[in-house]
Design a protein around this motif. Structure first.
Motif, PDB file in Angstrom:
ATOM      1  N   ILE A 131       0.643  11.537   0.660  1.00 13.47           N
ATOM      2  CA  ILE A 131       1.722  10.691   0.141  1.00 13.47           C
ATOM      3  C   ILE A 131       1.504  10.409  -1.337  1.00 13.47           C
ATOM      4  CG2 ILE A 131       2.837   8.427   0.325  1.00 13.47           C
ATOM      5  CD1 ILE A 131       2.107   8.433   3.295  1.00 13.47           C
ATOM      6  N   ALA A 132       0.254  10.159  -1.708  1.00 11.55           N
ATOM      7  CA  ALA A 132      -0.064   9.866  -3.108  1.00 11.55           C
ATOM      8  C   ALA A 132       0.250  11.055  -4.000  1.00 11.55           C
ATOM      9  CB  ALA A 132      -1.540   9.475  -3.241  1.00 11.55           C
ATOM     10  N   ILE A 152      11.639   9.605  -1.392  1.00 12.40           N
ATOM     11  CA  ILE A 152      10.286  10.155  -1.266  1.00 12.40           C
ATOM     12  C   ILE A 152       9.993  10.474   0.199  1.00 12.40           C
ATOM     13  CG2 ILE A 152       7.832   9.723  -1.651  1.00 12.40           C
ATOM     14  CD1 ILE A 152       9.403   9.992  -4.229  1.00 12.40           C
ATOM     15  N   VAL A 153      10.391   9.579   1.096  1.00 15.66           N
ATOM     16  CA  VAL A 153      10.206   9.805   2.538  1.00 15.66           C
ATOM     17  C   VAL A 153      10.924  11.083   2.963  1.00 15.66           C
ATOM     18  CG1 VAL A 153      10.699   8.906   4.846  1.00 15.66           C
ATOM     19  CG2 VAL A 153       9.876   7.362   3.059  1.00 15.66           C
ATOM     20  N   ASN A 154      12.168  11.252   2.492  1.00 11.04           N
ATOM     21  CA  ASN A 154      12.942  12.448   2.841  1.00 11.04           C
ATOM     22  C   ASN A 154      12.323  13.709   2.240  1.00 11.04           C
ATOM     23  OD1 ASN A 154      14.811  10.916   4.251  1.00 11.04           O
ATOM     24  ND2 ASN A 154      16.148  10.634   2.469  1.00 11.04           N
ATOM     25  N   ASP A 155      11.814  13.612   1.010  1.00 18.31           N
ATOM     26  CA  ASP A 155      11.158  14.765   0.379  1.00 18.31           C
ATOM     27  C   ASP A 155       9.978  15.250   1.213  1.00 18.31           C
ATOM     28  OD1 ASP A 155      12.948  14.647  -1.674  1.00 18.31           O
ATOM     29  OD2 ASP A 155      11.614  13.604  -3.061  1.00 18.31           O
ATOM     30  N   ALA A 157       9.501  14.824   4.385  1.00 15.10           N
ATOM     31  CA  ALA A 157       9.956  15.355   5.669  1.00 15.10           C
ATOM     32  C   ALA A 157      10.525  16.763   5.523  1.00 15.10           C
ATOM     33  CB  ALA A 157      10.996  14.418   6.277  1.00 15.10           C
ATOM     34  N   PHE A 158      11.351  16.970   4.495  1.00 16.06           N
ATOM     35  CA  PHE A 158      12.042  18.249   4.351  1.00 16.06           C
ATOM     36  C   PHE A 158      11.167  19.341   3.749  1.00 16.06           C
ATOM     37  CE2 PHE A 158      15.983  15.476   4.123  1.00 16.06           C
ATOM     38  CZ  PHE A 158      16.352  15.755   5.431  1.00 16.06           C
ATOM     39  N   THR A 159      10.314  18.986   2.788  1.00 14.64           N
ATOM     40  CA  THR A 159       9.523  20.014   2.101  1.00 14.64           C
ATOM     41  C   THR A 159       8.188  20.304   2.773  1.00 14.64           C
ATOM     42  OG1 THR A 159       8.500  18.372   0.619  1.00 14.64           O
ATOM     43  CG2 THR A 159      10.569  19.401  -0.103  1.00 14.64           C
ATOM     44  N   GLN A 160       7.624  19.305   3.442  1.00 13.39           N
ATOM     45  CA  GLN A 160       6.295  19.487   4.022  1.00 13.39           C
ATOM     46  C   GLN A 160       6.238  19.181   5.509  1.00 13.39           C
ATOM     47  OE1 GLN A 160       2.952  18.140   1.600  1.00 13.39           O
ATOM     48  NE2 GLN A 160       4.346  17.600  -0.058  1.00 13.39           N
ATOM     49  N   GLY A 161       7.346  18.758   6.100  1.00 13.59           N
ATOM     50  CA  GLY A 161       7.350  18.428   7.513  1.00 13.59           C
ATOM     51  C   GLY A 161       6.474  17.236   7.839  1.00 13.59           C
ATOM     52  N   PHE A 162       6.298  16.365   6.870  1.00 12.35           N
ATOM     53  CA  PHE A 162       5.422  15.200   7.016  1.00 12.35           C
ATOM     54  C   PHE A 162       6.291  13.976   7.292  1.00 12.35           C
ATOM     55  CE2 PHE A 162       3.055  11.564   5.406  1.00 12.35           C
ATOM     56  CZ  PHE A 162       1.782  11.787   5.890  1.00 12.35           C
ATOM     57  N   ILE A 163       6.079  13.338   8.434  1.00  9.52           N
ATOM     58  CA  ILE A 163       6.901  12.203   8.835  1.00  9.52           C
ATOM     59  C   ILE A 163       6.195  10.900   8.481  1.00  9.52           C
ATOM     60  CG2 ILE A 163       8.128  11.087  10.726  1.00  9.52           C
ATOM     61  CD1 ILE A 163       9.092  13.925   9.963  1.00  9.52           C
ATOM     62  N   THR A 164       6.874  10.075   7.720  1.00 10.27           N
ATOM     63  CA  THR A 164       6.350   8.768   7.325  1.00 10.27           C
ATOM     64  C   THR A 164       7.511   7.796   7.237  1.00 10.27           C
ATOM     65  OG1 THR A 164       5.047   7.586   5.653  1.00 10.27           O
ATOM     66  CG2 THR A 164       6.514   9.327   4.870  1.00 10.27           C
ATOM     67  N   ASP A 165       7.266   6.606   6.747  1.00 11.85           N
ATOM     68  CA  ASP A 165       8.338   5.633   6.569  1.00 11.85           C
ATOM     69  C   ASP A 165       8.163   4.913   5.241  1.00 11.85           C
ATOM     70  OD1 ASP A 165       6.336   3.655   6.945  1.00 11.85           O
ATOM     71  OD2 ASP A 165       6.702   3.619   9.103  1.00 11.85           O
ATOM     72  N   ALA A 166       9.173   4.131   4.871  1.00  9.14           N
ATOM     73  CA  ALA A 166       9.171   3.469   3.566  1.00  9.14           C
ATOM     74  C   ALA A 166       8.004   2.503   3.430  1.00  9.14           C
ATOM     75  CB  ALA A 166      10.494   2.729   3.363  1.00  9.14           C
ATOM     76  N   GLN A 167       7.636   1.839   4.509  1.00  6.87           N
ATOM     77  CA  GLN A 167       6.541   0.863   4.443  1.00  6.87           C
ATOM     78  C   GLN A 167       5.214   1.527   4.101  1.00  6.87           C
ATOM     79  OE1 GLN A 167       6.056  -1.429   8.030  1.00  6.87           O
ATOM     80  NE2 GLN A 167       4.436  -2.726   7.176  1.00  6.87           N
ATOM     81  N   GLU A 168       4.938   2.667   4.727  1.00  8.97           N
ATOM     82  CA  GLU A 168       3.679   3.370   4.455  1.00  8.97           C
ATOM     83  C   GLU A 168       3.650   3.902   3.026  1.00  8.97           C
ATOM     84  OE1 GLU A 168       0.803   6.757   6.554  1.00  8.97           O
ATOM     85  OE2 GLU A 168       2.971   6.756   6.945  1.00  8.97           O
ATOM     86  N   VAL A 169       4.785   4.431   2.550  1.00 12.92           N
ATOM     87  CA  VAL A 169       4.852   4.948   1.176  1.00 12.92           C
ATOM     88  C   VAL A 169       4.680   3.808   0.184  1.00 12.92           C
ATOM     89  CG1 VAL A 169       6.323   6.090  -0.516  1.00 12.92           C
ATOM     90  CG2 VAL A 169       6.285   6.913   1.838  1.00 12.92           C
ATOM     91  N   GLU A 170       5.254   2.662   0.480  1.00  7.27           N
ATOM     92  CA  GLU A 170       5.115   1.498  -0.396  1.00  7.27           C
ATOM     93  C   GLU A 170       3.657   1.073  -0.528  1.00  7.27           C
ATOM     94  OE1 GLU A 170       6.694  -1.398  -2.902  1.00  7.27           O
ATOM     95  OE2 GLU A 170       8.026  -0.183  -1.645  1.00  7.27           O
ATOM     96  N   VAL A 171       2.918   1.113   0.590  1.00  9.78           N
ATOM     97  CA  VAL A 171       1.490   0.756   0.563  1.00  9.78           C
ATOM     98  C   VAL A 171       0.714   1.693  -0.361  1.00  9.78           C
ATOM     99  CG1 VAL A 171      -0.622   0.650   1.936  1.00  9.78           C
ATOM    100  CG2 VAL A 171       1.487  -0.332   2.837  1.00  9.78           C
ATOM    101  N   VAL A 172       1.002   3.005  -0.260  1.00  5.07           N
ATOM    102  CA  VAL A 172       0.301   3.976  -1.103  1.00  5.07           C
ATOM    103  C   VAL A 172       0.706   3.809  -2.567  1.00  5.07           C
ATOM    104  CG1 VAL A 172      -0.104   6.427  -1.525  1.00  5.07           C
ATOM    105  CG2 VAL A 172       0.110   5.593   0.823  1.00  5.07           C
ATOM    106  N   LEU A 173       1.978   3.499  -2.804  1.00  4.21           N
ATOM    107  CA  LEU A 173       2.440   3.285  -4.177  1.00  4.21           C
ATOM    108  C   LEU A 173       1.684   2.126  -4.832  1.00  4.21           C
ATOM    109  CD1 LEU A 173       4.328   3.862  -6.542  1.00  4.21           C
ATOM    110  CD2 LEU A 173       6.038   2.387  -5.456  1.00  4.21           C
ATOM    111  N   LYS A 174       1.465   1.057  -4.099  1.00  2.37           N
ATOM    112  CA  LYS A 174       0.707  -0.084  -4.636  1.00  2.37           C
ATOM    113  C   LYS A 174      -0.711   0.345  -5.030  1.00  2.37           C
ATOM    114  CE  LYS A 174       3.867  -3.248  -4.304  1.00  2.37           C
ATOM    115  NZ  LYS A 174       4.464  -3.829  -5.539  1.00  2.37           N
ATOM    116  N   LYS A 175      -1.278   1.276  -4.272  1.00  3.07           N
ATOM    117  CA  LYS A 175      -2.614   1.772  -4.610  1.00  3.07           C
ATOM    118  C   LYS A 175      -2.575   2.622  -5.884  1.00  3.07           C
ATOM    119  CE  LYS A 175      -4.459   1.682   0.105  1.00  3.07           C
ATOM    120  NZ  LYS A 175      -5.148   2.441   1.187  1.00  3.07           N
TER     121      LYS A 175
END
Length: 479
Positions: A131-132, A152-155, A157-175
Motif C-alpha cells: 500500500i505504501a 487508491i483503493v481502486n488502483d 484492486a484493478f492493477t494488482q488484484g489487491f483488496i483493501t479499504d479506505a481505512q487501511e490505506v489511511e493508516v498507511v498514509l499517516k505512516k
C-alpha cells in the motif's frame, strides 16, 4: 446496395530516422549521455571514440535497409567505409585538457527512491509495504497526494488484484507522513503545514500558537484577517507576528528532495561569452562522446559476403549486420543534425537579444516569439519549440532557460515595443516598495504603470502579478 470504390489519399508520415532526430532534438544535453549510452549497449555496430586513422575515410554513399533478401541484393561495399569518425561540431566547447570551473555534483536519489528507502522502518508487514508503494507512486512532484483514498483503493484492486479499504490505506498514509521530508504525503496545504509544525517542539509557545493557527483558524489565517485572529486567540500582536513568521519559514512544497531545499544540478546546453565586445557561442559537448561505426562489424560483413549467399544462415547474418550498421550510421547522423540545429537556433536567439547577452540587463530584452526565430533559421516553429524545451544557456551573468528570452511585447508611450518581461520586473519593483500595511490593489498598480509610460489594462496587471507568483493585495498585507 454494396459496391466497391477506389479512393486515393496522401498521408505524410515521419520516417524512423526523422522520429529519432525529433526525440534527440528535444532532450537536454544532461540527458544526452544516457541516451547515447543506451544506444551503445543496444547496437554493437556503434562504438565510442575517435578513428585512429582518418585517412581511410571515404565519401558517404546512400544506403537503404533491406528486409527481404530476395527483393534486393545486399551491397556489402557500401558498409566498408567509415566517414563517421566523430560527430562533434566545430562549435563544441569541451576540451578534455581544459580545467572545469564547475563544482562537483553530489549524487542524490530521487524523492520517490528516498521515500521507498524509508518505508521499511514504518510499515509492519508486506501488506502495508504494498500500500505504501502505491501511495508513494501516486505522489505528485511537489510531494502532495491529490488522489483521494477511494481512488487508491481502486488502483490497487484493478492493477494488482489487491483488496483493501479506505481505512487501511489511511493508516498507511499517516505512516508515510512521518517520513522525511516533513510534510510529504499531505493532501492539501493545511495538512502539509500542520505535519511540519507537529514535528517541532510541542512546548514552545510560538509553535503551539502556530499549530492553533493552522489547525483551527486556517481560513482566517489564509485570508490574513489578523485582527480577528488576535481577538479569537486572545494574543497580542507581537506573539501573533512570531507565529506567522514561523509558519512562513515552513516548506509548502516538500517534494523534490529529501531535504526539501535541494536544488537540482543544472548543466547548460550552450555557453555564450563576451570576448572583447564580441559574443562567442558554443555548444556544451561534455555529454556527447565521440562515436563511430565499428570497423570490426564492417569486416565481418565483408567476410560473410565472401561466403555462400544462398545459405539461410549467411543471409540472416548479413541482414542482421547490415541492419545494425544502418542503425549506427543513422544515429550518428541524427546526433550531427541535432548539434547543427541547436547551434543554428542559439545563434538566432543571440542575434535577436544581442544587447542582453552583452550587458545582462533585463531592460534590454526585446519582444521575441518562437515564430520569429523559426523564420530566421528557415525551420518550422515546432522545431524551435523542441530546441527551446528544457534547454539552458550559461552567460557571463548566470544560467538562463532558453524560454526566458521569449516574450510578447507591448507598446510604450514613446512608441517603442517593450518586452513584457521588463513590465513584469517594473511591476515587481513597485510591489516590493508598496506600504506593507496597505498594499496596492490592481487598479492602483495599473495607474502606477501608466505613470511610467506602460499602458496596461487591470486584467493584464492581474495576469502578470499571478505569473510572478504575487498574491492579491489583501494577502500581501503584513502586521
Amino acid at each position: 446496395m454494396q459496391g466497391l470504390s477506389l479512393k486515393i489519399s496522401q498521408q505524410q508520415r515521419l520516417s524512423p530516422q526523422q522520429i529519432q532526430f525529433v526525440k534527440l532534438l528535444q532532450i537536454p544535453t544532461a540527458e544526452l549521455a544516457a541516451r547515447i549510452e543506451e544506444e551503445l549497449e543496444e547496437n554493437p555496430a556503434l562504438e565510442e571514440g575517435l578513428e585512429i586513422n582518418d585517412s581511410d575515410e571515404l565519401d558517404e554513399q546512400e544506403r537503404e535497409t533491406v528486409d527481404d533478401w530476395e527483393r534486393e541484393e545486399l551491397e556489402v561495399g557500401d558498409y566498408l567505409q567509415d566517414d563517421y569518425a566523430g560527430y562533434k561540431m566545430a562549435g563544441d566547447s569541451y576540451d578534455p585538457n581544459e580545467e572545469s570551473p564547475e563544482r562537483p555534483m553530489a549524487t542524490v536519489s530521487s524523492a520517490e527512491e528516498y521515500l521507498l528507502m524509508q518505508i521499511g522502518f514504518v510499515v509492519k508487514d508486506e501488506r502495508e509495504e504494498l500500500i505504501a508503494q502505491q501511495l508513494i507512486g501516486s505522489l505528485e512532484e511537489d510531494g502532495y497526494l491529490r488522489r483521494n483514498i477511494e481512488s487508491i483503493v481502486n488502483d490497487l484492486a484493478f492493477t494488482q488484484g489487491f483488496i483493501t479499504d479506505a481505512q487501511e490505506v489511511e493508516v498507511v498514509l499517516k505512516k508515510i507522513q512521518t517520513l522525511d521530508p516533513a510534510g510529504i504525503g499531505a493532501r492539501d496545504l493545511q495538512e502539509c503545514l500542520s505535519i511540519q509544525l507537529h514535528r517541532r517542539e510541542s512546548d514552545n509557545p510560538t509553535c503551539l500558537l502556530a499549530i492553533r493557527l493552522i489547525d483551527e483558524f486556517f481560513e482566517e489565517f489564509s485570508k490574513m484577517h489578523f485582527a480577528q485572529l488576535q481577538q479569537k486567540l486572545g494574543v497580542d500582536e507581537a506573539d501573533l507576528k512570531k507565529a506567522v513568521q514561523l509558519i512562513k519559514r515552513l516548506n509548502p512544497k516538500p517534494g523534490g528532495s529529501e531535504g526539501g531545499n535541494w536544488v537540482p544540478y543544472l548543466q547548460p546546453d550552450f555557453v555564450v561569452t563576451n570576448q572583447s565586445g564580441k559574443l562567442d557561442i558554443k555548444l556544451n559537448g561534455k555529454n556527447a562522446p565521440e562515436l563511430r561505426v565499428s570497423k570490426s562489424f564492417q569486416e565481418m560483413l565483408q567476410t560473410y559476403n565472401q561466403g555462400n549467399k544462398q545459405q539461410k544462415e549467411v543471409k540472416e547474418a548479413v541482414t542482421f549486420i547490415k541492419h545494425k550498421l544502418d542503425a549506427a550510421s543513422w544515429f550518428i547522423q541524427a546526433i550531427q543534425q541535432r548539434q547543427g540545429t541547436l547551434l543554428k537556433t542559439m545563434q538566432s536567439i543571440v542575434s535577436q537579444q544581442y544587447d542582453f547577452f552583452l550587458t545582462g540587463d533585463d531592460a534590454s530584452l526585446k519582444p521575441m516569439k518562437m515564430k520569429d526565430v523559426a523564420a530566421l533559421i528557415d525551420m518550422d516553429v515546432s522545431t524551435v519549440s523542441r530546441v527551446v524545451s528544457a534547454k539552458s544557456v550559461q552567460t557571463d551573468f548566470g544560467i538562463y532557460p532558453l524560454k526566458y528570452f521569449f516574450s510578447e511585447g507591448i507598446s510604450h508611450e514613446s512608441g517603442e515595443d517593450v518586452s513584457t518581461r521588463e513590465v513584469k520586473n517594473i511591476l515587481r519593483e513597485i510591489i516590493e516598495q508598496e506600504p506593507s500595511q496597505e498594499p496596492y490593489p490592481d487598479e492602483i498598480l495599473e495607474n502606477l504603470l501608466a505613470e511610467r509610460g506602460f499602458v496596461v489594462k487591470r486584467r493584464t496587471v492581474a495576469k502578470y502579478r499571478e505569473q510572478l507568483g504575487i498574491p492579491v493585495a489583501r494577502l500581501r498585507r503584513k502586521l
